[in-house]
Motif scaffolding. Structure first.
Motif, PDB file in Angstrom:
ATOM      1  N   GLU A  13       0.823  -1.214   0.000  1.00  0.00           N
ATOM      2  CA  GLU A  13       0.000   0.000   0.000  1.00  0.00           C
ATOM      3  C   GLU A  13       0.855   1.261   0.000  1.00  0.00           C
ATOM      4  N   GLU A  14       1.990   1.208   0.683  1.00  0.00           N
ATOM      5  CA  GLU A  14       2.915   2.346   0.686  1.00  0.00           C
ATOM      6  C   GLU A  14       3.537   2.522  -0.702  1.00  0.00           C
ATOM      7  N   LYS A  15       3.905   1.407  -1.327  1.00  0.00           N
ATOM      8  CA  LYS A  15       4.481   1.472  -2.672  1.00  0.00           C
ATOM      9  C   LYS A  15       3.478   2.038  -3.667  1.00  0.00           C
ATOM     10  N   ARG A  16       2.216   1.700  -3.494  1.00  0.00           N
ATOM     11  CA  ARG A  16       1.172   2.217  -4.401  1.00  0.00           C
ATOM     12  C   ARG A  16       1.149   3.736  -4.399  1.00  0.00           C
ATOM     13  N   LYS A  17       1.423   4.349  -3.253  1.00  0.00           N
ATOM     14  CA  LYS A  17       1.425   5.817  -3.157  1.00  0.00           C
ATOM     15  C   LYS A  17       2.554   6.431  -3.972  1.00  0.00           C
ATOM     16  N   TRP A  18       3.656   5.704  -4.088  1.00  0.00           N
ATOM     17  CA  TRP A  18       4.833   6.220  -4.803  1.00  0.00           C
ATOM     18  C   TRP A  18       4.757   5.981  -6.304  1.00  0.00           C
TER      19      TRP A  18
END
Length: 192
Positions: free
Chosen positions: A129-134
């Motif tokens: 989910e954090e990677k999706r933001k980037w």
């Protein structure tokens, strides 16, 4: 960059020992993975050895395909978002995503890991989910191959139609033509 006799290979063997080698001299990725995914300081050491060599090779490949006229180059960088250093050089970032339960099952199946080992490997990375933001583009790989294929083809069409780097191609083309013209004039001058 970690093939036998390469600079990175020699440094890895020096720091991790010959027990991480296969009989043919190549690095046993599973054995090395068991070390680095359970010891963060060893993972940082490995990254400090491999990342500079990987960067050199990536740049060489990017220049090669740029000169050959490719519209874009895909760099497969598993820890792109964890290291964050390279994201500033990327026009776009693509995350191939799947839901966490699917990720766990696939990793266990692919690498023959138990639940605890697979969870440790996943835990050493940023959460999806954090990677999706980037990411500037996300391909959802949770479903079947055809669904993923359609998403990839849509993204490919978008990138193929992009004129983002036209200015760079024109600049390089102009510089090469100018250099070629100068060489031609010098040869002509010395011959006559």
């Amino acid at each position: 960059v970690v093939q036998p006799h390469s600079k990175a290979h020699q440094q890895i063997v020096q720091h991790f020992g010959t027990e991480i080698l296969l009989e043919n001299g190549e690095i046993n990725r599973e054995a090395l993975g068991n070390i680095i995914f359970s010891q963060p300081e060893k993972r940082r050491l490995l990254n400090s050895i491999t990342h500079p060599e990987i960067l050199k090779e990536m740049l060489r490949q990017i220049l090669k395909y740029f000169v050959l006229g490719y519209r874009y180059v895909i760099l497969d960088i598993p820890l792109l978002f964890e290291t964050r250093g390279l994201t500033r050089f990327m026009k776009y970032t693509v995350l191939v995503y799947c839901d966490p339960p699917t990720q766990l099952v696939r990793l266990m199946k692919r690498s023959g890991l138990g639940v605890a080992e697979a969870e440790a490997r996943i835990g050493s990375q940023l959460p999806l989910e954090e990677k999706r933001k980037w990411a500037t583009h996300v391909i959802d790989n949770s479903g079947d191959r055809e669904s993923t294929r359609r998403q990839v083809l849509r993204l490919h069409a978008r990138l193929e139609d992009s004129l983002d780097f036209l200015w760079a191609r024109l600049a390089v083309g102009t510089a090469l033509a100018g250099f070629g013209g100068l060489v031609f004039l010098l040869i002509r001058h010395f011959i006559s």
